[in-house]
Design a protein around this motif. Sequence first.
Motif, PDB file in Angstrom:
ATOM      1  N   PRO A 216      36.623  46.843  40.453  1.00  0.00           N
ATOM      2  CA  PRO A 216      37.065  46.041  39.316  1.00  0.00           C
ATOM      3  C   PRO A 216      37.683  44.702  39.697  1.00  0.00           C
ATOM      4  O   PRO A 216      38.100  43.945  38.813  1.00  0.00           O
ATOM      5  CB  PRO A 216      38.099  46.945  38.625  1.00  0.00           C
ATOM      6  CG  PRO A 216      38.574  47.858  39.693  1.00  0.00           C
ATOM      7  CD  PRO A 216      37.422  48.075  40.607  1.00  0.00           C
ATOM      8  N   VAL A 217      37.738  44.384  40.973  1.00  0.00           N
ATOM      9  CA  VAL A 217      38.180  43.058  41.409  1.00  0.00           C
ATOM     10  C   VAL A 217      36.980  42.174  41.736  1.00  0.00           C
ATOM     11  O   VAL A 217      36.850  41.055  41.227  1.00  0.00           O
ATOM     12  CB  VAL A 217      39.110  43.166  42.640  1.00  0.00           C
ATOM     13  CG1 VAL A 217      39.423  41.766  43.199  1.00  0.00           C
ATOM     14  CG2 VAL A 217      40.407  43.881  42.261  1.00  0.00           C
ATOM     15  N   ILE A 218      36.076  42.682  42.557  1.00  0.00           N
ATOM     16  CA  ILE A 218      34.942  41.880  43.016  1.00  0.00           C
ATOM     17  C   ILE A 218      33.850  41.759  41.955  1.00  0.00           C
ATOM     18  O   ILE A 218      33.326  40.663  41.699  1.00  0.00           O
ATOM     19  CB  ILE A 218      34.348  42.488  44.310  1.00  0.00           C
ATOM     20  CG1 ILE A 218      35.410  42.526  45.416  1.00  0.00           C
ATOM     21  CG2 ILE A 218      33.127  41.683  44.762  1.00  0.00           C
ATOM     22  CD1 ILE A 218      35.986  41.176  45.775  1.00  0.00           C
ATOM     23  N   ALA A 219      33.496  42.870  41.312  1.00  0.00           N
ATOM     24  CA  ALA A 219      32.378  42.857  40.358  1.00  0.00           C
ATOM     25  C   ALA A 219      32.608  41.908  39.179  1.00  0.00           C
ATOM     26  O   ALA A 219      31.681  41.185  38.787  1.00  0.00           O
ATOM     27  CB  ALA A 219      32.085  44.270  39.867  1.00  0.00           C
ATOM     28  N   PRO A 220      33.805  41.868  38.577  1.00  0.00           N
ATOM     29  CA  PRO A 220      34.005  40.910  37.495  1.00  0.00           C
ATOM     30  C   PRO A 220      33.865  39.449  37.929  1.00  0.00           C
ATOM     31  O   PRO A 220      33.386  38.616  37.149  1.00  0.00           O
ATOM     32  CB  PRO A 220      35.434  41.203  37.023  1.00  0.00           C
ATOM     33  CG  PRO A 220      35.632  42.645  37.340  1.00  0.00           C
ATOM     34  CD  PRO A 220      34.927  42.827  38.660  1.00  0.00           C
TER      35      PRO A 220
END
Length: 235
Positions: A216-220
């Motif tokens: 949920p940090v990198i993908a967004p």
Amino acid sequence: MTPFIAELTGTAVLILLGNGVVANVVLNKTYGNNGGLIVIAFGWAIGVFTGVFISASSSGAHLNPAITIGLAALGKFDWALVPTYIAAQLLGAMIGSGLVWVAYRTHFEATPNPASKLAIFCTSPAIASPVDNVFSEIIGTFVLVLGALFLVASKNSLGSLDALPVALLVLGIGLSLGGTTGYAINPARDLGPRIMHAILPIKGKGSNNWKYGWVPVIAPIIGSLLAALCYHFIN
């Protein structure tokens, strides 16, 4: 307000209401226990509306590092201000989630399930599959950022209700795409509260699930950059 205070305050209120509705639904002995995804999605939408309403005039109401980075990639925001905005968003998310714990502290103690306690702070996949989970968050954030870019650019002002379209967009994402990963779609929304879960003296808490925490940090951020690229070419 300064932009820093506006982003901090707006994000804190967003997380207070968003994580607050999750606490109301999943913790034992609350009046909202077992309210379900629809209740959670509406609570998050109201959190977005309120946070945006508070901060829009002072900071532009990013409240999300993915939004900030996407706007910077499009040349609509100064890259030099990105670290300040992200720091305010992360700190605001930590404050908001801390207040949720204070408000529901006795219900945390009445809930033995560690996974339920973690869910109030951060997201977890319904089915753990890193590739699929990444795609889910990319798609959700892509819709958020692309939709927000067009909504904000609209010349049809709603006056004091200008925050409503983005809130409705987040509501739609939650109802339509939230069943896989819990639709973090915001790195600060997940990382800040996950840190708070780690440091708060929560009785009976379990793992912080850091092995999933990168999704949920990198993908967004990836989803935001793809949305910015798409907006550049079609607008």
